[in-house]
Design an enzyme around this catalytic site. Structure first.
Site, PDB file in Angstrom:
ATOM      1  N   GLY A   1       1.038   5.707   0.479  1.00 28.51           N
ATOM      2  CA  GLY A   1       0.424   6.937   0.939  1.00 28.51           C
ATOM      3  C   GLY A   1      -0.254   7.700  -0.183  1.00 28.51           C
TER       4      GLY A   1
ATOM      5  CB  CYS B   1      -0.940  -0.001   1.198  1.00 28.46           C
ATOM      6  SG  CYS B   1      -0.123  -0.005   2.810  1.00 28.46           S
TER       7      CYS B   1
END
Length: 405
Positions: free
Chosen positions: A393, A391
């Site tokens: 930001g 993942c």
């Protein structure tokens, strides 16, 4: 004229992960020296001529201070690489190390490079997270228009939206610790981990420093949620609920024990064409099948691994059932639970040697570390295909698929 070629992985190394605090074993080691350690190790192990390296591409998230001024080029010089080897620093937040590897692969696939060293570095004890600032969180107008919340609030939001109870997250975290300890005990990391030494060649750190093998559900239950006060007093819970009105409240279920640890570390991966391998006497270990990056909703932010993996799978003409092992960065426990649910993948194929909850997450290096981890384990189990994803930001995800040779 250059022609398109394949991208092959010839070797992968990493330093141990050190605790990313002032009392961590690697705090006295500069980021440049950390990166140079990995670059030297991969050169010395494979014996290639660094004058033939077309690029050195390193992920580094906080590229300021000691990590600034293009650390890839500077670390290559410090490592003794030939002056002809250029360097480039890459930042896509937490997937930077994997994106560096994908950039290397893309150069090879396009026929524009023949030998590339990629990887990443982050010294979080010396250059703390968010050192570089940025309008996304610091400019009120930008933060308002993008519904910015910190990542911990996002992780709690994912857990609330999808019904992951704290007990679910803690159970996952305990298993991550158990798997990481077992992996070290069984020598699963022995091939790739290179010790960090000081200027006198004395050992500084030889194994991951942050594993807590004595972690239990009971010990995790005693920890306070890390993001509840931030969500309430600074208004971030309200921002998340504004973006996701189906939420009546945010259940704060993440804490230090089921979230990734702050860490120092570096990694290097040697990529090349088939022809360059023959010229330099290198034996390919894997080939890059496909890779992909995606953008996702930036407030919840951390749901990118599943769509990134699905995009890479589509490009390869594969399904999740065709992947033998997955490495999904354990930024927060809910991230991995969400990935497994969306792709329908069982935990016995995901992070089989533990992950960042146990071993830490040196931001710019983790993606490259995971690529080496999955390759080593594919070889150990005599399996064929692996997928790495993280993942990212601001709502993104990156994924890479490899196939053993």
């Amino acid at each position: 004229m250059s022609t398109a070629s394949g991208a092959y992985v010839y070797d992968a190394v990493r330093t141990p992960r050190g605790r990313g605090r002032r009392d961590g074993a690697l705090h006295a080691v500069t980021p440049v020296d950390l990166a140079a350690t990995a670059l030297r190790a991969i050169r010395d192990r494979q014996g290639f001529d660094t004058a033939a390296v077309d690029d050195v591409v390193l992920g580094c998230v906080e590229a300021v201070g000691e990590q600034g001024m293009n650390i890839a080029r500077i670390a290559a010089l410090v490592a003794g690489y030939d002056l002809a080897a250029p360097g480039m620093q890459v930042n896509r937040f937490c997937s930077s190390g994997l994106d560096a590897c994908n950039i290397a692969a893309a150069q090879l696939m396009a026929g524009q490079s023949e030998l590339v060293v990629a990887g990443g570095v982050e010294s979080m004890s010396r250059v703390p997270m968010a050192s570089s600032g940025g309008a996304w969180s610091l400019d009120p107008q930008v933060a308002f228009s993008t519904c910015f919340v910190p990542q911990g609030i996002s992780a709690d939001g994912i857990a609330t939206l999808h019904g992951y109870a704290r007990g679910d997250l803690d159970a996952y975290a305990v298993e991550s610790q158990r798997r990481a300890q077992r992996a070290w005990d069984e020598g699963c990391f022995a091939r790739s981990v290179v010790p960090v030494t000081d200027t006198n060649d004395l050992p500084v750190l030889g194994r991951d420093e942050t594993i807590r093998a004595d972690t239990t559900l009971e010990s995790l239950a005693a920890l306070r949620p890390s993001f509840a006060e931030q969500g309430a007093t600074l208004g971030f819970d309200s921002v998340l609920i504004q973006r996701y009105p189906e939420l009546e409240r945010v259940d704060h279920v993440h804490h230090a024990g089921n979230s990734s640890g702050i860490a120092d570390g570096a990694a290097a991966v040697l990529f090349g064409s088939r022809e360059a391998g023959v010229r330099h006497g290198l034996r390919p270990r894997a080939r890059i099948v496909s890779f992909a990056s995606v953008g996702t909703e930036p407030t919840i932010m951390l749901t990118g691994p599943a769509p990134a993996a699905e995009k890479a799978l589509r490009r390869a003409g594969m399904a999740s059932a065709d992947i033998d092992l997955f490495e999904v960065n354990e930024a927060f426990a809910a991230v991995v639970l969400h990935f497994m649910n969306v792709l329908g993948v069982a935990h016995d194929r995901v992070n089989v040697n533990g992950g960042a909850i146990a071993m830490g997450h040196p931001l710019g290096a983790t993606g490259a570390m995971l690529l080496g981890t999955v390759l080593d384990e594919l070889e150990r189990r005599d399996l064929a295909t692996g997928l790495v994803t993280l993942c990212v930001g601001a709502g993104m995800g990156t994924a890479t698929i490899i196939e053993r040779i």
